[in-house]
Design an enzyme around this catalytic site. Structure first.
Site, PDB file in Angstrom:
ATOM      1  N   LYS A  98       0.681  -1.167   0.168  1.00 22.73           N
ATOM      2  CA  LYS A  98      -0.046  -0.088  -0.126  1.00 22.73           C
ATOM      3  C   LYS A  98       0.932   1.256  -0.068  1.00 22.73           C
ATOM      4  O   LYS A  98       1.872   1.151   0.481  1.00 22.73           O
ATOM      5  CB  LYS A  98      -0.976  -0.217   1.155  1.00 22.73           C
ATOM      6  CG  LYS A  98      -0.267  -0.214   2.531  1.00 22.73           C
ATOM      7  CD  LYS A  98       0.107   1.156   3.056  1.00 22.73           C
ATOM      8  CE  LYS A  98       1.102   0.861   4.142  1.00 22.73           C
ATOM      9  NZ  LYS A  98       1.910   2.256   4.558  1.00 22.73           N
ATOM     10  N   ARG A 166      12.979   9.873   1.988  1.00 23.57           N
ATOM     11  CA  ARG A 166      11.815   9.522   0.960  1.00 23.57           C
ATOM     12  C   ARG A 166      10.569  10.041   1.537  1.00 23.57           C
ATOM     13  O   ARG A 166       9.782  10.486   0.724  1.00 23.57           O
ATOM     14  CB  ARG A 166      11.670   8.199   0.769  1.00 23.57           C
ATOM     15  CG  ARG A 166      11.168   7.275   2.020  1.00 23.57           C
ATOM     16  CD  ARG A 166      10.661   5.837   1.781  1.00 23.57           C
ATOM     17  NE  ARG A 166      10.242   5.222   2.701  1.00 23.57           N
ATOM     18  CZ  ARG A 166       8.764   5.191   3.081  1.00 23.57           C
ATOM     19  NH1 ARG A 166       7.935   5.971   2.348  1.00 23.57           N
ATOM     20  NH2 ARG A 166       8.253   4.656   4.161  1.00 23.57           N
ATOM     21  N   ASP A 179       1.638   7.576   3.517  1.00 25.38           N
ATOM     22  CA  ASP A 179       2.406   6.373   4.347  1.00 25.38           C
ATOM     23  C   ASP A 179       1.553   6.139   5.321  1.00 25.38           C
ATOM     24  O   ASP A 179       1.424   5.061   6.118  1.00 25.38           O
ATOM     25  CB  ASP A 179       3.618   6.966   4.653  1.00 25.38           C
ATOM     26  CG  ASP A 179       4.795   6.470   4.035  1.00 25.38           C
ATOM     27  OD1 ASP A 179       5.338   4.987   4.362  1.00 25.38           O
ATOM     28  OD2 ASP A 179       5.287   6.670   2.861  1.00 25.38           O
TER      29      ASP A 179
END
Length: 326
Positions: A98, A166, A179
Site C-alpha cells: 500500500k 523519502r 504512508d
C-alpha cells in the site's frame, strides 16, 4: 501452486520486504521461491539472508519465473505501478504494498490489467486482515455499540526527517498521507464506508509534501470521522469507535492490534487476539486462501475499496495542495 503450497516471490529488497519475508515464516504452505531486484547483488544478498531459492537481477526476470505463483511488490510507492504491471504481464498474482499507486487513475489501470489478464491482485492493506480489526468490524456490524456516531484515529511518526528522506520527496510519493494517513482512512472506511463530505488541512514541508494532515469526514448517517497523520511527532497512534450504546478502543499501534476494549453500560470487556510476528502474515494467508479458491480479488481488500480510498486520498491531496512529481 498445489493444494498445500504457494510459491512466493518478493520484488524489492528494502525494509518492508524484509519484514514481510520474516512474517512469511509464520504462514503454512508458503514456499520461499524467488527474489527480484534491480541488481543481482541485492537480490542474491536478500535471498541468502531470508532463505529464498532463487535471485533475479531484474523485475522482468522475476515476473517470468515459471516457479513463482504470486509476487509481493515491496518497492517504494512511486515504483508500484511499473513493478505490478510487469508481474501482471508475466501472469503472476500480485500482492502490492500500500498504497496501490500514487493516485486513483493509475490504481484503476492496475485493476483493469489484472482483470483483463485474469490474475489475482490485492493491495497489501494488512490492517484489514488483522484478526482484532476483523473482530471489531464483526462486532460493530452486529450492533455491539449501537449506531456508530464517530471514529477517531491518529498515526504520527517521530520526526523530524531530513530533506533527503523519502518521506519528504514528492517524486517518491512522500508526506504523511500515503504512508500513514491511509491507515486511519481505511479504519474509518471499514466502519462507516465512503464519506459524503471531506474537509482537510495540512502543514507542508519545504518540498510541498504534507508534514501534518487533519481530515474530517462526514457521512450520510450523520456520523463523523476525525483523523490525523504526521511525520513530525509521535502521536498516540490509537483509535476509538463510538456508538450510541458504547465504544470500542483500539490500543497504540491500532493497525496491528492484538487486543481491544469494549466499553458498554459502565463495564469494560477486553478482547485478546495475540499473534507471533509483525502481523503481515495475515495478508499472505488471505492471498493464499484466495488463490487456492480461484478468486481474483479478496473480499477483505476488494478492488472497489482500494479505488475508493485512492480517490479519497486524491481529493484530500487536492484540498491540501500536495502534488507528486510524475
Amino acid at each position: 501452486m498445489t493444494d498445500r503450497t504457494t510459491r512466493w516471490g518478493i520484488l524489492g529488497t528494502g525494509a518492508i520486504a524484509a519484514t514481510f519475508a520474516a512474517d512469511l515464516t509464520h504462514v503454512a504452505g508458503a514456499e520461499f521461491a524467488a527474489v527480484g531486484s534491480r541488481t543481482p547483488e541485492a537480490a542474491t544478498a536478500f535471498a541468502d539472508r531470508h532463505g529464498f531459492a532463487r535471485a533475479h537481477g531484474s523485475w522482468d526476470a522475476l515476473a517470468a519465473d515459471p516457479d513463482v505463483d504470486v509476487v509481493y511488490v515491496a518497492t517504494p510507492h512511486a515504483a508500484h505501478l511499473d513493478a505490478a504491471l510487469a508481474c501482471i504481464a508475466g501472469g503472476k498474482a500480485v500482492l502490492c504494498e500500500k498504497p496501490m499507486t500514487l493516485d486513483m487513475p493509475t490504481s484503476a489501470r492496475l485493476v483493469q490489467e489484472a482483470r483483463t489478464r485474469g490474475v489475482f491482485l490485492m493491495e497489501a492493506m494488512w490492517m484489514r486482515c488483522n484478526p482484532a480489526i476483523r473482530k471489531v468490524v464483526e462486532m460493530v456490524r452486529a450492533g455491539a455499540i449501537g449506531d456508530v456516531v464517530a471514529v477517531h484515529a491518529d498515526l504520527g511518526l517521530q520526526g523530524p526527517f531530513p530533506p533527503e528522506h523519502r518521506l519528504r520527496n514528492p517524486a517518491l510519493g512522500g508526506g504523511a498521507l500515503l504512508d500513514l494517513g491511509i491507515y486511519p482512512l481505511h479504519l474509518a472506511h471499514l466502519i462507516l464506508g465512503a464519506p459524503a463530505q471531506v474537509r482537510s488541512w495540512a502543514d507542508l514541508t519545504p518540498e510541498l509534501v504534507d508534514r501534518t494532515t487533519g481530515m474530517l469526514l462526514g457521512y450520510e448517517s450523520g456520523a463523523v470521522a476525525a483523523l490525523t497523520c504526521g511525520i513530525d511527532g509521535a502521536t498516540r497512534n490509537a483509535a476509538t469507535i463510538t456508538g450510541t450504546t458504547g465504544r470500542i478502543e483500539l490500543p497504540v499501534e491500532f493497525y496491528r492490534a492484538q487486543s481491544f476494549e469494549l466499553h458498554r453500560g459502565g463495564a469494560t470487556e477486553t478482547f485478546e487476539l495475540p499473534f507471533a510476528g509483525g502481523g503481515y502474515q495475515f495478508e499472505a494467508e488471505e492471498v493464499q486462501r484466495c488463490l487456492l479458491a480461484g478468486e481474483r480479488e479478496s473480499p477483505l481488500v476488494p478492488h472497489a475499496t482500494t479505488l475508493e480510498l485512492m480517490n479519497l486520498m486524491d481529493t484530500i491531496r487536492e484540498e491540501i495542495g500536495v502534488r507528486y512529481d510524475r
